[in-house]
Structures are given as structure tokens and as C-alpha cells.
Design an enzyme around this catalytic site. Structure first.
Site, PDB file in Angstrom:
ATOM      1  N   TYR A  19      -1.497  -0.252  10.390  1.00  0.00           N
ATOM      2  CA  TYR A  19      -1.596  -0.518   8.952  1.00  0.00           C
ATOM      3  C   TYR A  19      -0.375   0.010   8.206  1.00  0.00           C
ATOM      4  O   TYR A  19       0.221  -0.706   7.386  1.00  0.00           O
ATOM      5  CB  TYR A  19      -2.869   0.117   8.404  1.00  0.00           C
ATOM      6  CG  TYR A  19      -3.120  -0.198   6.948  1.00  0.00           C
ATOM      7  CD1 TYR A  19      -3.427  -1.492   6.535  1.00  0.00           C
ATOM      8  CD2 TYR A  19      -3.050   0.799   5.974  1.00  0.00           C
ATOM      9  CE1 TYR A  19      -3.659  -1.794   5.201  1.00  0.00           C
ATOM     10  CE2 TYR A  19      -3.280   0.509   4.636  1.00  0.00           C
ATOM     11  CZ  TYR A  19      -3.583  -0.786   4.258  1.00  0.00           C
ATOM     12  OH  TYR A  19      -3.804  -1.070   2.939  1.00  0.00           O
ATOM     13  N   SER A  56       0.850  -1.197   0.000  1.00  0.00           N
ATOM     14  CA  SER A  56       0.000   0.000   0.000  1.00  0.00           C
ATOM     15  C   SER A  56       0.878   1.235   0.000  1.00  0.00           C
ATOM     16  O   SER A  56       1.992   1.219   0.549  1.00  0.00           O
ATOM     17  CB  SER A  56      -0.906   0.017   1.240  1.00  0.00           C
ATOM     18  OG  SER A  56      -1.583   1.265   1.344  1.00  0.00           O
TER      19      SER A  56
END
Length: 258
Positions: free
Chosen positions: A152, A139
Site C-alpha cells: 500500500y 495517501s
């Protein structure tokens, strides 16, 4: 025999879009996720045959579970040409809250250990065969840490670094390692976000672009490219300026807010 793709997190979002793209392209597909019944219903609705597409139930957060699914796939369908470690979770945390430390541990268990466990069973068979591609879905959040996104962002930064290490380890073996960092993709996960999502892309368009990257054997790519530029600019900001830019920005929802 047609080529085979093994895809985790295939019950929705990016994983399902990737599975659809490969199936439409004539590949055989192994779909992996906890929600086996939902994946089978999706395949049945598409009219996909059992010979070409099979469902393997597994919890990527449990090493023995995903390893068993991988071994089952190889026993019934053969060694995949492409393995895509896509399964992951995205939950906000507050380190001051004890319960959120457990959220962080589960995030790492799925996004990092689960990713390595997804690759593990295939490395020696691919190396013995002389070819294969291991794909990690990272990501752009792994490029710079965002307030409230600690678990995250850290997990996706670790994915990027881990794949760099693995790529070096497998150099010359015929096994390629590809890291793809999505920007904002329209999935059930991102629809819960409460902040702007620039350059938002459909899962179907992402899958199409990602598969081109995988076929080309590119080692690392941000999709869409605009988010790659934005992330690099954020990376270049001095900490003091970055902190001011991020001050007061909405944060990712914590588990208690979902």
C-alpha cells in the site's frame, strides 16, 4: 448544462461521499465501481435522476474495463470536467509469504495501473477542449514506508510521483492534475485497522475539503492538514530512529486475516 464529475470507487467510503457532495452541489455525476447494483440503489434512495447521475460498472484493476466505462460515459454524458481516480485497495503483506506477492501485484494493478487507465481516455478530449481536472486520491502512507504496509505504501508513493510526472506533461494544456493525500478517513477500509488512527475524519468532511482543493486547482494537498505535518516529521526522522519508533507497532491486516 451542469458540470460533470467522473468518480471511481463510488460504491462506498470516500468515493460515495465525493459523489454525494457533487450531486448536492448540482453537478452531474458518473459513478464507477464493480458493484453497480449497490450504486444504483444508493442513487434511487437519494432520488437522483438518471439525467444527472448514472452508474457505470467497471473493474479498475482491468484496463479495458475502466477504459470502456470512460468511453461509455463520454458517449452518453460528455467529457467530464473533473475525473477522480479514487478506487483503491489497502491490504497488508508479508514479503516472506509467496501468496502476498500476488496481493502486491493486485494492489499495483488497481492503485497504479488502474489510476493511469482511469485518466487515459480523458486526456486527449480534455486537451482538445482546453480544460479539465484529473484528481488522484493518494495517501499519507505514500510519504514513508510502514512495516507490514509495503504494498500500500509503495503504491501510494507511486501515485504521488506519477501525478508529478503527469502534471509536467500536461503543463500549458489547460488540463490540471491534483493529488490529494488523505490521512485517516472513517470508511469500511479503515474500520478494519487495528492501530490508532490520529485525526480520524468522516468521509463527508473529507469530501467537502477535497472538493474545495479541487476547485482551487491546488497541485497537492494532505487532508487533514495535521496529518501532513505528522507525515513530514516522520519523513525527517533518521532511519534508525524511525525504525525504533515503528518497532512492534500493529500491522495492517493481510488478506488471510480479513
Amino acid at each position: 448544462m451542469s458540470r460533470l464529475a467522473f468518480i471511481t470507487g463510488a460504491s462506498s467510503g470516500i468515493g460515495q461521499a465525493l459523489a454525494a457532495h457533487y450531486e448536492q452541489a448540482g453537478w452531474r455525476v458518473a459513478l464507477v465501481a464493480r458493484r453497480a447494483a449497490e450504486m444504483q440503489q444508493w442513487l434511487d434512495a437519494r432520488g437522483a435522476s438518471q439525467e444527472r447521475c448514472r452508474v457505470f460498472a467497471a473493474d479498475v484493476g482491468e484496463v479495458d474495463s475502466i477504459v470502456a466505462a470512460a468511453n461509455d460515459c463520454m458517449a452518453t454524458m460528455g467529457v467530464p470536467d473533473v475525473v477522480i481516480a479514487n478506487a483503491g485497495i489497502s491490504v497488508g503483506i508479508d514479503t516472506a509469504d509467496r501468496a502476498d506477492l500476488d496481493v502486491m501485484a493486485s494492489t499495483f494493478a488497481i492503485n497504479n495501473v488502474g489510476l493511469a487507465a482511469t485518466f487515459h481516455p480523458f486526456i486527449e478530449p480534455m486537451r482538445s477542449r482546453g480544460h479539465g481536472t484529473l484528481v488522484a486520491i493518494a495517501s499519507v502512507a505514500g510519504i514513508r514506508g510502514l512495516p507490514g504496509h509495503g504494498a500500500y505504501c509503495a503504491s501510494k508513493a507511486a501515485v504521488i510521483s506519477y501525478c508529478e510526472s503527469l502534471r509536467g506533461e500536461l503543463r500549458g494544456s489547460g488540463v490540471r492534475v491534483v493529488t490529494i493525500s488523505p490521512g485517516y478517513i472513517d470508511t469500511p477500509l479503515t474500520r478494519r485497522n487495528r492501530y490508532p488512527m490520529p485525526f480520524l475524519m468522516s468521509a463527508e468532511e473529507f469530501a467537502k475539503r477535497a472538493c474545495r482543493v479541487i476547485d482551487a486547482g491546488v497541485s497537492y494537498r494532505v487532508i487533514p492538514w495535521q496529518m501532513g505535518i505528522a507525515a513530514k516529521l516522520l519523513r525527517m526522522l533518521p532511519d534508525a530512529l524511525f525504525d525504533r519508533v515503528m518497532a512492534g507497532q500493529p500491522r495492517k491486516r493481510r488478506r488471510t486475516e480479513l
